[in-house]
Scaffold this active site. Structure first.
Site, PDB file in Angstrom:
ATOM      1  N   ASN A   8       0.872  -1.176   0.000  1.00 36.80           N
ATOM      2  CA  ASN A   8       0.000   0.000   0.000  1.00 36.80           C
ATOM      3  C   ASN A   8       0.909   1.225   0.000  1.00 36.80           C
ATOM      4  OD1 ASN A   8      -1.793   2.048   0.553  1.00 36.80           O
ATOM      5  ND2 ASN A   8      -2.248   1.372   2.661  1.00 36.80           N
ATOM      6  N   TRP A   9       1.017   1.838  -1.162  1.00 35.93           N
ATOM      7  CA  TRP A   9       1.939   2.982  -1.263  1.00 35.93           C
ATOM      8  C   TRP A   9       1.381   4.246  -0.629  1.00 35.93           C
ATOM      9  CZ3 TRP A   9       4.879   3.309  -6.610  1.00 35.93           C
ATOM     10  CH2 TRP A   9       5.731   2.197  -6.728  1.00 35.93           C
ATOM     11  N   LYS A  10       0.098   4.242  -0.289  1.00 33.28           N
ATOM     12  CA  LYS A  10      -0.539   5.436   0.272  1.00 33.28           C
ATOM     13  C   LYS A  10      -0.303   6.627  -0.672  1.00 33.28           C
ATOM     14  CE  LYS A  10      -0.135   3.336   4.764  1.00 33.28           C
ATOM     15  NZ  LYS A  10      -0.051   3.483   6.217  1.00 33.28           N
ATOM     16  N   HIS A  93      -9.500   1.235   4.781  1.00 38.36           N
ATOM     17  CA  HIS A  93      -8.237   1.417   5.508  1.00 38.36           C
ATOM     18  C   HIS A  93      -8.470   2.373   6.678  1.00 38.36           C
ATOM     19  CE1 HIS A  93      -4.174   2.653   6.483  1.00 38.36           C
ATOM     20  NE2 HIS A  93      -3.776   1.534   5.889  1.00 38.36           N
ATOM     21  N   GLU A  95      -6.883   4.791   7.711  1.00 34.31           N
ATOM     22  CA  GLU A  95      -6.675   6.208   7.371  1.00 34.31           C
ATOM     23  C   GLU A  95      -7.894   6.785   6.653  1.00 34.31           C
ATOM     24  OE1 GLU A  95      -2.868   5.675   5.466  1.00 34.31           O
ATOM     25  OE2 GLU A  95      -2.001   5.176   7.412  1.00 34.31           O
ATOM     26  N   GLU A 163      -5.321  -4.759  10.696  1.00 34.74           N
ATOM     27  CA  GLU A 163      -4.266  -3.777  10.932  1.00 34.74           C
ATOM     28  C   GLU A 163      -4.559  -3.036  12.233  1.00 34.74           C
ATOM     29  OE1 GLU A 163      -2.247  -2.553   6.978  1.00 34.74           O
ATOM     30  OE2 GLU A 163      -4.049  -1.358   7.212  1.00 34.74           O
ATOM     31  N   GLY A 169       2.571   2.356  10.736  1.00 34.33           N
ATOM     32  CA  GLY A 169       3.532   3.442  10.547  1.00 34.33           C
ATOM     33  C   GLY A 169       4.262   3.853  11.815  1.00 34.33           C
ATOM     34  N   SER A 208       3.475  -2.031  10.270  1.00 37.88           N
ATOM     35  CA  SER A 208       4.925  -2.096  10.451  1.00 37.88           C
ATOM     36  C   SER A 208       5.533  -3.459  10.110  1.00 37.88           C
ATOM     37  CB  SER A 208       5.306  -1.669  11.873  1.00 37.88           C
ATOM     38  OG  SER A 208       4.883  -0.340  12.121  1.00 37.88           O
ATOM     39  N   GLY A 229       2.824  -1.105   4.225  1.00 36.44           N
ATOM     40  CA  GLY A 229       2.871   0.302   3.842  1.00 36.44           C
ATOM     41  C   GLY A 229       4.289   0.733   3.527  1.00 36.44           C
ATOM     42  N   GLY A 230       4.944   1.364   4.493  1.00 37.63           N
ATOM     43  CA  GLY A 230       6.267   1.952   4.286  1.00 37.63           C
ATOM     44  C   GLY A 230       7.265   1.029   3.614  1.00 37.63           C
TER      45      GLY A 230
HETATM   46  P1  PGA Z   1       2.903   0.379   7.568  1.00 35.36           P
HETATM   47  O1  PGA Z   1       1.419   0.598   6.960  1.00 35.36           O
HETATM   48  O2  PGA Z   1       3.406  -0.928   7.006  1.00 35.36           O
HETATM   49  O3  PGA Z   1       3.688   1.560   7.068  1.00 35.36           O
HETATM   50  O4  PGA Z   1       2.761   0.328   9.051  1.00 35.36           O
HETATM   51  C1  PGA Z   1       0.541  -0.471   6.798  1.00 35.36           C
HETATM   52  C2  PGA Z   1      -0.769   0.008   6.256  1.00 35.36           C
HETATM   53  O5  PGA Z   1      -1.249   1.066   6.696  1.00 35.36           O
HETATM   54  O6  PGA Z   1      -1.369  -0.632   5.370  1.00 35.36           O
END
Ligand code: PGA
Length: 248
Positions: A8-10, A93, A95, A163, A169, A208, A229-230
């Site tokens: 997930n590149w956001k 998600h 967010e 999640e 993050g 994470s 994500g990251g």
């Molecule tokens: P993260 O994000 O791996 O950077 O913690 C995961 C996500 O929000 O899908």
């Protein structure tokens, strides 16, 4: 079911980042990981990423509107993601729930939209820090499943992503014991409601996930992959994660 490792590149990635997609495709072709690999770049890059990938990996969206088209400025539909070459979309998600006020009911409508367009829905759930502290993690996940996962879910059209919000993050990950317990609870909720077929639904862990913890997380019972994500932004890190799938 094979594990699904989804990136997930956001809101990250310009055209130069397509080089990472190309690198991931090369690494998948060379390494034949024991997993399906998906990258969900920002919407602006879906079409280019999909034509670059040529099926070597899957490409998806990070959100979709419930309608197929219409007067919804700024939104994109599941049909548009499909048309651009995507095969999956993340819905609900945390967010989106937090910054865009998305409710379980809205997430369920988005999941429906994904299915209507022929996309796999990756439906996200997970408790906040305070809910966890209050010992309510399982209850929260159960009620999010009840509200966000529509009737008609199958292992072919859906993956669930667990999640925990406090792990996204932050560098903090749940312990493997916590992950095992919560994923077992999610599995039970799914099987109770959808029947034995839900035993095959992939339940991804997210929060994470990184090269140093991927192997232990991906080996936990009822973990069918990861939403990353990251660590999905760099091909080398993402490669280390999808190569850590057991059986590889
Ligand atoms: P993260 O994000 O791996 O950077 O913690 C995961 C996500 O929000 O899908």
């Amino acid at each position: 079911m094979r594990h699904l490792i989804a990136g997930n590149w956001k809101m990250n990635g310009l055209t130069a980042s397509l080089a990472e997609v190309e690198k991931v495709c090369g690494l998948v072709t060379a390494g034949k990981p024991n997993a399906d690999v998906l990258i969900c770049p920002p919407a602006t890059l879906i079409a280019q990423a999909a034509s670059l990938a040529r099926g070597r990996i899957a490409i998806g969206g990070q959100d979709c509107h419930k309608e197929a088209s219409g007067a919804f400025t700024g939104d994109i539909s599941a049909e548009m993601i499909r048309d651009a070459g995507g095969s999956a979309v993340i819905v609900g998600h945390s967010e989106r729930r937090q910054y865009h006020g998305e409710t379980d009911a809205m997430v369920a409508e988005k999941a429906h939209a994904a299915w209507r367009a022929g996309l796999t829905a990756i439906i996200c759930i997970g408790e906040s820090d305070s809910e966890r502290e209050a010992g309510r993690a399982h209850e929260v996940c159960g009620s999010q499943i009840a509200g966000s996962v529509p009737e008609g879910m199958t292992s072919a059209n859906t993956a669930i992503a667990y999640e925990p919000i406090w792990a996204i993050g932050t560098g903090k990950t749940a312990t493997t014991a916590d992950i095992a317990q919560t994923h077992a609870h999610i599995r039970k909720c799914l099987v109770d409601r959808f029947g034995a077929g839900a035993a095959d639904v992939r339940i991804l862990y997210g929060g994470s996930v990184k090269p140093s913890n991927a192997a232990e997380i991906l080996a936990v019972a009822n973990v069918g992959g990861a939403l990353v994500g990251g660590a999905s932004l760099k091909a080398s890190d993402f490669h280390a994660i999808f190569s850590a799938v057991p059986g590889h």
